[in-house]
Design a protein around this motif. Sequence first.
Motif, PDB file in Angstrom:
ATOM      1  N   ALA A  74      55.853 -29.878  61.186  1.00 43.61           N
ATOM      2  CA  ALA A  74      55.878 -30.270  59.773  1.00 43.61           C
ATOM      3  C   ALA A  74      57.250 -30.846  59.427  1.00 43.61           C
ATOM      4  O   ALA A  74      57.356 -31.866  58.735  1.00 43.61           O
ATOM      5  CB  ALA A  74      55.557 -29.053  58.897  1.00 43.61           C
ATOM      6  N   VAL A 134      63.288 -22.900  57.087  1.00 45.23           N
ATOM      7  CA  VAL A 134      63.237 -21.729  56.197  1.00 45.23           C
ATOM      8  C   VAL A 134      61.951 -20.957  56.466  1.00 45.23           C
ATOM      9  O   VAL A 134      60.854 -21.499  56.343  1.00 45.23           O
ATOM     10  CB  VAL A 134      63.287 -22.131  54.705  1.00 45.23           C
ATOM     11  N   ASN A 188      50.859 -24.083  47.778  1.00 50.36           N
ATOM     12  CA  ASN A 188      49.858 -23.724  48.798  1.00 50.36           C
ATOM     13  C   ASN A 188      50.418 -22.969  49.991  1.00 50.36           C
ATOM     14  O   ASN A 188      50.103 -23.287  51.140  1.00 50.36           O
ATOM     15  CB  ASN A 188      49.169 -25.007  49.300  1.00 50.36           C
ATOM     16  N   MET A 189      51.263 -22.012  49.730  1.00 51.53           N
ATOM     17  CA  MET A 189      51.788 -21.221  50.850  1.00 51.53           C
ATOM     18  C   MET A 189      51.437 -19.744  50.741  1.00 51.53           C
ATOM     19  O   MET A 189      51.015 -19.153  51.733  1.00 51.53           O
ATOM     20  CB  MET A 189      53.303 -21.416  50.965  1.00 51.53           C
TER      21      MET A 189
END
Length: 202
Positions: free
Chosen positions: A66, A87, A108-109
């Motif tokens: 990502a 992170v 959306n985590m």
Amino acid sequence: MTDQYQKRSAPSAERNQGPIGVQLGTLLPEHAHVLEIASGTGQHGAGFTQLRPDIIWQYSDIDPEAMGSQAAYATENPEQLMSPIPVDVMVEDWWQDIADISVIYCANMIHIAPWAAAKGLAQGAGALLSTGGQFILYGPFLLGPDSAQSNLDFDQNLKRRNPAWGVREIQGVENLFKQHGLVLDKTIPMPRDNFLLVFRTL
Ligand SMILES: C[S@@+](CC[C@H](N)C(=O)[O-])C[C@H]1O[C@@H](n2cnc3c(N)ncnc32)[C@H](O)[C@@H]1O
């Protein structure tokens, strides 16, 4: 970082970028320094910085692939998009080397991670944001007996994939962030039974 400089695109991010952008366009303070947690493909930062040429956007993620995509977007607008930093909000003191952030944005985590991720996020947000700071959380949430059926179904689906995952109750999220000095200021309903939660430091 593998797949460096390979821009990726997710259909969900393409769909929700417009509606979220409409809100962020007015919510973000002038010249905001935004830390995005869990930036995914990097599309959100790329789109929102186009809408708001005054802001600086710091990408971050736990996933090297990502981050490669985020880095690719960053090369297209280096004035505003900062190369991703690693992170993992479940690592103790993850915020220690980060400074000068006025807004934290995370989409959306917390439903696709253990509750410990939400806890780490709240702790870091409380530590990083000074008075007047803003924390913006986007995604699906439950509203007790008023929860949307789509989110209840999604919750069951997530729990089958990993029992530690799940769509979170807004009330639980509100309580958690309050413990770290962030009060829920706005609950904005979004398309497809999602919400944008806007917290402010006390
Ligand atoms: C469903 S994607 C959302 C990506 C993007 N925010 C969006 O809305 O399109 C979830 C993201 O959370 C990241 N993630 C998962 N666990 C994490 C953690 N503990 N700390 C930081 N990021 C995490 C993943 O690497 C992934 O990029």
